[in-house]
Design a protein around this motif. Structure first.
Motif, PDB file in Angstrom:
ATOM      1  N   PRO A  41       0.986  -1.122   0.134  1.00  0.00           N
ATOM      2  CA  PRO A  41      -0.121  -0.087   0.154  1.00  0.00           C
ATOM      3  C   PRO A  41       0.831   1.209  -0.126  1.00  0.00           C
ATOM      4  O   PRO A  41       1.815   1.238   0.762  1.00  0.00           O
ATOM      5  CB  PRO A  41      -0.605  -0.297   1.322  1.00  0.00           C
ATOM      6  N   LEU A  42       0.626   2.290  -0.719  1.00  0.00           N
ATOM      7  CA  LEU A  42       1.335   3.438  -1.174  1.00  0.00           C
ATOM      8  C   LEU A  42       0.676   4.548  -0.402  1.00  0.00           C
ATOM      9  O   LEU A  42      -0.633   4.644  -0.868  1.00  0.00           O
ATOM     10  CB  LEU A  42       1.769   3.550  -2.541  1.00  0.00           C
ATOM     11  N   ASN A  43       1.230   5.571   0.057  1.00  0.00           N
ATOM     12  CA  ASN A  43       0.672   6.919   0.320  1.00  0.00           C
ATOM     13  C   ASN A  43       0.177   7.666  -1.005  1.00  0.00           C
ATOM     14  O   ASN A  43       1.053   7.820  -2.105  1.00  0.00           O
ATOM     15  CB  ASN A  43       1.876   7.879   0.848  1.00  0.00           C
ATOM     16  N   VAL A  44      -1.054   7.888  -1.225  1.00  0.00           N
ATOM     17  CA  VAL A  44      -1.622   8.565  -2.117  1.00  0.00           C
ATOM     18  C   VAL A  44      -0.818   9.933  -2.445  1.00  0.00           C
ATOM     19  O   VAL A  44      -1.214  10.434  -3.681  1.00  0.00           O
ATOM     20  CB  VAL A  44      -3.133   8.776  -2.105  1.00  0.00           C
ATOM     21  N   ALA A  45      -0.450  10.578  -1.740  1.00  0.00           N
ATOM     22  CA  ALA A  45       0.435  11.675  -1.888  1.00  0.00           C
ATOM     23  C   ALA A  45       1.616  11.561  -2.360  1.00  0.00           C
ATOM     24  O   ALA A  45       2.237  12.606  -2.752  1.00  0.00           O
ATOM     25  CB  ALA A  45       0.356  12.682  -0.542  1.00  0.00           C
ATOM     26  N   SER A  46       2.087  10.611  -2.878  1.00  0.00           N
ATOM     27  CA  SER A  46       3.297  10.154  -3.214  1.00  0.00           C
ATOM     28  C   SER A  46       3.533  10.903  -4.631  1.00  0.00           C
ATOM     29  O   SER A  46       2.704  10.551  -5.662  1.00  0.00           O
ATOM     30  CB  SER A  46       3.681   8.845  -3.294  1.00  0.00           C
TER      31      SER A  46
ATOM     32  N   LEU B 249       7.593   1.385  -6.932  1.00  0.00           N
ATOM     33  CA  LEU B 249       7.424   0.296  -7.872  1.00  0.00           C
ATOM     34  C   LEU B 249       8.783  -0.587  -8.140  1.00  0.00           C
ATOM     35  O   LEU B 249       8.779  -1.846  -8.208  1.00  0.00           O
ATOM     36  CB  LEU B 249       6.927   0.958  -9.239  1.00  0.00           C
ATOM     37  N   GLU B 250       9.865   0.311  -8.303  1.00  0.00           N
ATOM     38  CA  GLU B 250      11.168  -0.309  -8.642  1.00  0.00           C
ATOM     39  C   GLU B 250      11.688  -1.127  -7.444  1.00  0.00           C
ATOM     40  O   GLU B 250      12.228  -2.043  -7.868  1.00  0.00           O
ATOM     41  CB  GLU B 250      12.208   0.706  -9.016  1.00  0.00           C
TER      42      GLU B 250
ATOM     43  N   ARG C 185      -0.569   9.913 -13.040  1.00  0.00           N
ATOM     44  CA  ARG C 185       0.719   9.910 -12.288  1.00  0.00           C
ATOM     45  C   ARG C 185       1.281   8.512 -12.336  1.00  0.00           C
ATOM     46  O   ARG C 185       2.742   8.561 -12.503  1.00  0.00           O
ATOM     47  CB  ARG C 185       0.262  10.198 -10.827  1.00  0.00           C
ATOM     48  N   VAL C 186       0.700   7.436 -12.440  1.00  0.00           N
ATOM     49  CA  VAL C 186       1.333   6.283 -12.546  1.00  0.00           C
ATOM     50  C   VAL C 186       1.978   6.081 -14.080  1.00  0.00           C
ATOM     51  O   VAL C 186       3.236   5.543 -14.108  1.00  0.00           O
ATOM     52  CB  VAL C 186       0.193   4.939 -12.281  1.00  0.00           C
ATOM     53  N   ARG C 187       1.258   6.758 -14.893  1.00  0.00           N
ATOM     54  CA  ARG C 187       1.736   6.594 -16.264  1.00  0.00           C
ATOM     55  C   ARG C 187       2.914   7.437 -16.391  1.00  0.00           C
ATOM     56  O   ARG C 187       4.162   7.116 -17.384  1.00  0.00           O
ATOM     57  CB  ARG C 187       0.940   7.222 -17.118  1.00  0.00           C
TER      58      ARG C 187
ATOM     59  N   SER D 196       5.416  11.455  -8.504  1.00  0.00           N
ATOM     60  CA  SER D 196       5.887  10.624  -9.411  1.00  0.00           C
ATOM     61  C   SER D 196       7.522  10.215  -8.832  1.00  0.00           C
ATOM     62  O   SER D 196       7.788   8.878  -9.189  1.00  0.00           O
ATOM     63  CB  SER D 196       5.992  11.398 -10.935  1.00  0.00           C
ATOM     64  N   TYR D 197       8.155  10.869  -8.434  1.00  0.00           N
ATOM     65  CA  TYR D 197       9.658  10.338  -8.232  1.00  0.00           C
ATOM     66  C   TYR D 197       9.662   9.299  -7.134  1.00  0.00           C
ATOM     67  O   TYR D 197      10.181   8.308  -7.351  1.00  0.00           O
ATOM     68  CB  TYR D 197      10.585  11.605  -7.616  1.00  0.00           C
ATOM     69  N   LEU D 198       8.819   9.552  -6.097  1.00  0.00           N
ATOM     70  CA  LEU D 198       8.497   8.297  -5.017  1.00  0.00           C
ATOM     71  C   LEU D 198       8.019   7.195  -5.475  1.00  0.00           C
ATOM     72  O   LEU D 198       8.247   6.238  -5.110  1.00  0.00           O
ATOM     73  CB  LEU D 198       8.156   9.170  -3.947  1.00  0.00           C
TER      74      LEU D 198
END
Length: 536
Positions: free
Chosen positions: A89-94, A103-104, A120-122, A96-98
């Protein structure tokens, strides 16, 4: 596993959910304006699990989740657990860099996101070699989300979440209680975010411990304002409510002005708190009906000791404090029969706790040092940091987990949390506790919130700066604030800089993002005590 809720030993989250839903067929959760029953959640999450299996995801694959709190988010969470996949689960405020880092670093094979985050994901998926699937959830009915599955221009296979939920459960293969259920990334305040690996049994154990500690039953209705990418809401609210057969209300944001009215509206009997919540609520103008609410208890940390008793009296609620972290859950607790106000309680039945110096030597009662902890049996803490063996070894040196927090134990073994070890200001050879400065500053009746932090000094090391938010309708001259602090803080800890702001940058868990304030430094609207000595 210890405690009265160790029914039948360890369980996977999927097994546990099925059993709990059968015990409480009428219990339900309200999230983002939508109710769902625990039995329905068990059924639908099973179909979601079948959908994950149908697109080729297999046990142990990691799946990132970028979703606001919703019924669909709950279905994805428990569907991943049932299929043996590892939820991230990821912080929705992340940004693009974070997001790309997560993901990596996680090696994610899929990401599930709300439609509002798709662009943003794209922006960040190019070159993330592990990523294959993009699964999109749209809150307004999914009518514009396209077909069931399609090849995305970014090279991903794109799916609609509802289409996955149409799959039968099927045979997903065995899942073991010791398998990793989730990777929870820490805030990364002292370096790159670290992903704590938590097993199925660790999650279930924490939920059961919470219920035992607080005495939750099917008569309760819990309330949380914290997001589902945070351990507090996940295990001490959602899973605790399911374990107890209690109802649950999840709000996406904290509103101090509406908090008690929400509790009255929904018949809330217990809520979780952390960060600055208690101070903010206590600073609100008193109302004649403050004590006229259905809440019987609040649970969390920290409630400043100077307002603890008055908060309980004013709102007719009993508070239970604990100390813990993502990695080691509830290390100390304070059940009703052994309260000591101003502390986070003593070691829980599941942990040993100590305070040590720089050489890991135990410190005597009253001395401040690093808080360390270790479980008394397996299944109660994290299994290491994902893909970070050196960080894991460092945190677990000398057979103790090093929390990175500073505190002290008293003669009776009660723990007082002081601050993060890195959250100190180093001024002319002295270590200054930001916690102490904030407590003193916040004690002024005109101050609603305060954050103390270090900024570079032209001499060397740092100077103390404090950012404050004023209580509604109040004004405060910086020199007056310094005069207020002078009797309580040593001279070297007095803030040099004061900045009044309309609001402080906050995380969704209501903690101040001090790094943002530090990055701004001494701004044009900052008051400098050394430049205004005549006023002090």
């Amino acid at each position: 596993m210890t405690g009265p809720r160790a029914r039948g030993g360890s369980r996977t989250i999927g097994e546990w959910l099925g059993e709990a839903a059968q015990r409480a067929p009428s219990a339900s959760v309200l999230v983002a304006g939508q109710w769902t029953g625990y039995q329905e959640l068990d059924e639908v999450s099973g179909r979601v699990a079948g959908g994950f299996a149908a697109i080729g995801l297999r046990r142990g694959d990691r799946v990132c989740v970028l979703m606001r709190s919703s019924v669909a988010c709950l279905e994805v969470w428990f569907g991943l657990a049932k299929s043996g996949l590892v939820e991230v689960p990821l912080n929705v405020a992340s940004g693009s860099y974070l997001l790309r880092y997560f993901l990596e670093h996680a090696g994610a094979k899929a990401i599930v996101c709300d439609a509002e985050f798709e662009s943003r994901v794209r922006e960040c998926v190019a070159g993330v070699d592990s990523l294959v699937h993009l699964i999109v959830h749209r809150e307004d009915g999914d009518e514009h989300c396209g077909g069931g599955s399609e090849l995305d221009p970014a090279g991903l296979v794109r799916h609609r979440l509802p289409a996955l939920a149409d799959q039968p459960l099927g045979d997903l293969g065995p899942v073991d209680p010791t398998d990793t259920a989730v990777i929870l990334y820490t805030s990364g305040t002292t370096g790159p975010p670290k992903g704590a690996l938590l097993s199925h049994r660790a999650n279930v154990n924490l939920a059961r411990h919470t219920v035992d500690l607080l005495g939750y039953t099917e008569e309760d209705r819990l309330y949380s304002v914290f997001p589902l990418f945070h351990s507090n809401a996940r295990y001490c609210s959602v899973m605790a409510a399911i374990e107890a057969g209690a109802d649950l209300v999840l709000d996406r944001t904290f509103s101090a002005s509406r908090f008690w009215d929400r509790c009255r509206e929904h018949g809330v009997t217990a809520f979780n708190y952390q960060g600055a919540m208690m101070s903010i609520l206590h600073k609100r103008p008193p109302r004649a009906d403050d004590a006229d609410n259905p809440v019987r208890l609040g649970f969390g940390a920290p409630c400043p000791p100077e307002i603890f008793a008055s908060f309980e009296r004013r709102f007719a609620v009993r508070l239970t404090e604990i100390y813990g972290s993502t990695e080691v859950s509830i290390v100390t607790d304070m059940p009703p029969h052994r309260r000591k106000i101003g502390t986070a309680g003593s070691a829980s039945a599941n942990y040993e706790v100590a305070v040590v110096d720089e050489r890991d030597e135990p410190l005597p009662p009253g001395a401040a040092g690093e808080i360390v902890a270790r479980p008394v049996e397996p299944g109660w803490m994290f299994d290491g940091y994902h893909a970070m063996p050196e960080a894991t070894a460092k945190s677990w040196r000398n057979l103790w987990f090093h929390t990175g927090d500073r505190g002290r134990l008293d003669e009776d073994g009660y723990l007082t949390f002081l601050d993060r070890i890195k959250d100190t200001v180093r001024r002319r050879g002295e270590n200054i506790s930001s916690w102490e400065v904030e407590r003193v500053v916040s004690d002024h009746p005109a101050v609603a919130q305060a954050a103390a932090y270090g900024v570079p000094s032209e001499v060397s090391e740092e100077d103390v700066m404090v950012a404050v938010v004023l209580a509604p309708g109040r004004s405060l001259a910086p020199a007056e604030l310094i005069a207020h602090c002078s009797g309580s803080l040593t001279s070297f800890a007095l803030p040099r800089y004061v900045r009044v702001l309309p609001e402080l940058p906050m995380t969704p868990s209501q903690r101040v993002e001090k790094y943002k304030l530090q990055a701004e430094g001494v701004t044009a609207d900052t008051w400098d005590r050394e430049a205004n000595l005549d006023d002090c």
